[in-house]
Design a protein around this motif. Structure first.
Motif, PDB file in Angstrom:
ATOM      1  N   ARG A   1       2.847  -2.485  -6.846  1.00 35.04           N
ATOM      2  CA  ARG A   1       1.975  -3.563  -7.345  1.00 35.04           C
ATOM      3  C   ARG A   1       1.949  -4.738  -6.375  1.00 35.04           C
ATOM      4  NH1 ARG A   1       2.468  -3.347 -13.883  1.00 35.04           N
ATOM      5  NH2 ARG A   1       2.394  -1.098 -13.979  1.00 35.04           N
ATOM      6  N   ILE A   2       1.628  -4.400  -5.132  1.00 35.39           N
ATOM      7  CA  ILE A   2       1.529  -5.400  -4.070  1.00 35.39           C
ATOM      8  C   ILE A   2       0.180  -5.267  -3.383  1.00 35.39           C
ATOM      9  CG2 ILE A   2       4.023  -5.521  -3.672  1.00 35.39           C
ATOM     10  CD1 ILE A   2       3.628  -3.673  -1.241  1.00 35.39           C
ATOM     11  N   ASN A   3      -0.138  -6.218  -2.552  1.00 37.80           N
ATOM     12  CA  ASN A   3      -1.371  -6.198  -1.785  1.00 37.80           C
ATOM     13  C   ASN A   3      -1.336  -5.044  -0.782  1.00 37.80           C
ATOM     14  OD1 ASN A   3      -3.253  -6.867   0.393  1.00 37.80           O
ATOM     15  ND2 ASN A   3      -3.471  -8.828  -0.663  1.00 37.80           N
ATOM     16  N   PRO A   4      -2.428  -4.278  -0.640  1.00 33.84           N
ATOM     17  CA  PRO A   4      -2.456  -3.195   0.347  1.00 33.84           C
ATOM     18  C   PRO A   4      -2.183  -3.667   1.777  1.00 33.84           C
ATOM     19  CG  PRO A   4      -4.275  -2.935  -1.179  1.00 33.84           C
ATOM     20  CD  PRO A   4      -3.629  -4.273  -1.476  1.00 33.84           C
ATOM     21  N   ALA A   5      -2.567  -4.892   2.089  1.00 36.01           N
ATOM     22  CA  ALA A   5      -2.297  -5.424   3.434  1.00 36.01           C
ATOM     23  C   ALA A   5      -0.790  -5.585   3.652  1.00 36.01           C
ATOM     24  CB  ALA A   5      -3.006  -6.755   3.643  1.00 36.01           C
ATOM     25  N   THR A   6      -0.073  -5.942   2.615  1.00 31.95           N
ATOM     26  CA  THR A   6       1.387  -6.067   2.710  1.00 31.95           C
ATOM     27  C   THR A   6       2.017  -4.695   2.907  1.00 31.95           C
ATOM     28  OG1 THR A   6       1.324  -8.019   1.285  1.00 31.95           O
ATOM     29  CG2 THR A   6       3.447  -6.914   1.516  1.00 31.95           C
ATOM     30  N   ALA A   7       1.534  -3.716   2.156  1.00 28.79           N
ATOM     31  CA  ALA A   7       2.031  -2.347   2.318  1.00 28.79           C
ATOM     32  C   ALA A   7       1.746  -1.851   3.730  1.00 28.79           C
ATOM     33  CB  ALA A   7       1.393  -1.430   1.284  1.00 28.79           C
ATOM     34  N   ALA A   8       0.545  -2.133   4.229  1.00 28.74           N
ATOM     35  CA  ALA A   8       0.173  -1.708   5.586  1.00 28.74           C
ATOM     36  C   ALA A   8       1.061  -2.369   6.629  1.00 28.74           C
ATOM     37  CB  ALA A   8      -1.292  -2.037   5.853  1.00 28.74           C
TER      38      ALA A   8
ATOM     39  N   GLU B   1       7.726  15.082  10.179  1.00 28.07           N
ATOM     40  CA  GLU B   1       6.399  15.709  10.220  1.00 28.07           C
ATOM     41  C   GLU B   1       5.740  15.765   8.844  1.00 28.07           C
ATOM     42  OE1 GLU B   1       4.756  16.193  12.928  1.00 28.07           O
ATOM     43  OE2 GLU B   1       6.364  16.196  14.401  1.00 28.07           O
ATOM     44  N   GLY B   2       6.408  15.204   7.838  1.00 29.13           N
ATOM     45  CA  GLY B   2       5.821  15.152   6.504  1.00 29.13           C
ATOM     46  C   GLY B   2       4.940  13.918   6.352  1.00 29.13           C
ATOM     47  N   GLN B   3       3.963  14.020   5.475  1.00 29.64           N
ATOM     48  CA  GLN B   3       3.043  12.907   5.262  1.00 29.64           C
ATOM     49  C   GLN B   3       3.675  11.836   4.382  1.00 29.64           C
ATOM     50  OE1 GLN B   3      -0.852  14.054   3.927  1.00 29.64           O
ATOM     51  NE2 GLN B   3      -1.726  12.071   4.439  1.00 29.64           N
ATOM     52  N   VAL B   4       3.389  10.600   4.738  1.00 26.48           N
ATOM     53  CA  VAL B   4       3.866   9.424   4.008  1.00 26.48           C
ATOM     54  C   VAL B   4       2.760   9.009   3.038  1.00 26.48           C
ATOM     55  CG1 VAL B   4       4.568   7.008   4.298  1.00 26.48           C
ATOM     56  CG2 VAL B   4       5.240   8.710   5.990  1.00 26.48           C
ATOM     57  N   PRO B   5       3.105   8.506   1.860  1.00 28.11           N
ATOM     58  CA  PRO B   5       2.050   8.012   0.965  1.00 28.11           C
ATOM     59  C   PRO B   5       1.169   6.983   1.673  1.00 28.11           C
ATOM     60  CG  PRO B   5       4.157   8.047  -0.167  1.00 28.11           C
ATOM     61  CD  PRO B   5       4.435   8.342   1.274  1.00 28.11           C
ATOM     62  N   SER B   6      -0.082   6.931   1.276  1.00 29.43           N
ATOM     63  CA  SER B   6      -1.018   5.982   1.888  1.00 29.43           C
ATOM     64  C   SER B   6      -0.627   4.554   1.520  1.00 29.43           C
ATOM     65  CB  SER B   6      -2.441   6.261   1.404  1.00 29.43           C
ATOM     66  OG  SER B   6      -2.579   5.875   0.041  1.00 29.43           O
ATOM     67  N   THR B   7      -1.147   3.611   2.282  1.00 29.08           N
ATOM     68  CA  THR B   7      -0.853   2.202   1.980  1.00 29.08           C
ATOM     69  C   THR B   7      -1.379   1.828   0.599  1.00 29.08           C
ATOM     70  OG1 THR B   7      -2.823   1.511   3.212  1.00 29.08           O
ATOM     71  CG2 THR B   7      -0.730   1.456   4.381  1.00 29.08           C
ATOM     72  N   ASN B   8      -2.502   2.421   0.203  1.00 31.85           N
ATOM     73  CA  ASN B   8      -3.031   2.137  -1.137  1.00 31.85           C
ATOM     74  C   ASN B   8      -2.110   2.697  -2.217  1.00 31.85           C
ATOM     75  OD1 ASN B   8      -5.293   0.688  -0.319  1.00 31.85           O
ATOM     76  ND2 ASN B   8      -6.538   2.532  -0.115  1.00 31.85           N
ATOM     77  N   GLU B   9      -1.541   3.871  -1.986  1.00 29.36           N
ATOM     78  CA  GLU B   9      -0.602   4.449  -2.955  1.00 29.36           C
ATOM     79  C   GLU B   9       0.671   3.601  -3.025  1.00 29.36           C
ATOM     80  OE1 GLU B   9      -1.623   9.212  -2.695  1.00 29.36           O
ATOM     81  OE2 GLU B   9      -0.393   8.318  -1.105  1.00 29.36           O
ATOM     82  N   ILE B  10       1.158   3.163  -1.866  1.00 28.63           N
ATOM     83  CA  ILE B  10       2.351   2.311  -1.831  1.00 28.63           C
ATOM     84  C   ILE B  10       2.070   1.001  -2.556  1.00 28.63           C
ATOM     85  CG2 ILE B  10       3.899   0.995  -0.329  1.00 28.63           C
ATOM     86  CD1 ILE B  10       3.491   3.292   1.762  1.00 28.63           C
ATOM     87  N   ALA B  11       0.897   0.412  -2.270  1.00 31.70           N
ATOM     88  CA  ALA B  11       0.524  -0.855  -2.897  1.00 31.70           C
ATOM     89  C   ALA B  11       0.433  -0.709  -4.416  1.00 31.70           C
ATOM     90  CB  ALA B  11      -0.800  -1.349  -2.320  1.00 31.70           C
ATOM     91  N   ALA B  12      -0.157   0.373  -4.877  1.00 31.57           N
ATOM     92  CA  ALA B  12      -0.287   0.589  -6.323  1.00 31.57           C
ATOM     93  C   ALA B  12       1.080   0.807  -6.964  1.00 31.57           C
ATOM     94  CB  ALA B  12      -1.193   1.791  -6.591  1.00 31.57           C
ATOM     95  N   PHE B  13       1.944   1.570  -6.300  1.00 38.35           N
ATOM     96  CA  PHE B  13       3.271   1.853  -6.852  1.00 38.35           C
ATOM     97  C   PHE B  13       4.096   0.574  -7.005  1.00 38.35           C
ATOM     98  CE2 PHE B  13       7.761   3.005  -6.482  1.00 38.35           C
ATOM     99  CZ  PHE B  13       7.870   3.935  -7.506  1.00 38.35           C
TER     100      PHE B  13
END
Length: 126
Positions: free
Chosen positions: A42-49, A28-40
């Motif tokens: 250093r990958i494409n946000p579409a790949t993180a998504a 029930e905890g929130q997961v980092p956003s795809t943009n946050e994952i992508a930035a962390f």
């Protein structure tokens, strides 16, 4: 942090699974956003998504419209079961097959595993 030998989206999914398993991400905890994952990473946000959506498809994450992604109830137990099955296929089956080749029966194999566990834990082996 990213291994070039496997698809990046799978590695993202495995890292999120690992965080669920380790308790870093609670049910029930929130997961980092795809943009946050992508930035962390250093990958494409579409790949993180794609990695996040893989976990949504498996029922481990769910989306709250307008808020973000959250860890589904029962996700830790599901990841634990999945990882145990992977452990069985990746390590136990080959171990048993090699033991058979060497003439090591189930009892002797169990003794060897217990000996190894005792050595790992720092206690004297039986």
């Amino acid at each position: 942090m990213i291994d070039d030998s496997r698809p990046i989206f799978q590695q993202v999914a495995e890292r999120i699974e690992g965080d669920v398993l380790d308790g870093v991400l609670q049910e029930e905890g929130q997961v980092p956003s795809t943009n946050e994952i992508a930035a962390f990473y250093r990958i494409n946000p579409a790949t993180a998504a794609k990695g996040v959506n893989l976990l949504v498809d498996q029922g481990l994450l769910y989306k709250r419209r307008g808020i973000g992604m959250f860890v589904a109830p029962g996700a830790r137990a599901a990841v634990l079961a999945k990882r145990r099955e992977q452990f069985y296929r990746q390590y136990v089956q080959p171990l048993a097959a090699e033991a058979r080749k060497l003439g090591i029966d189930a009892g002797a194999l169990t003794d060897l595993i217990q000996r190894s566990a005792a050595e790992y834990e720092g206690t004297p082996a039986p």
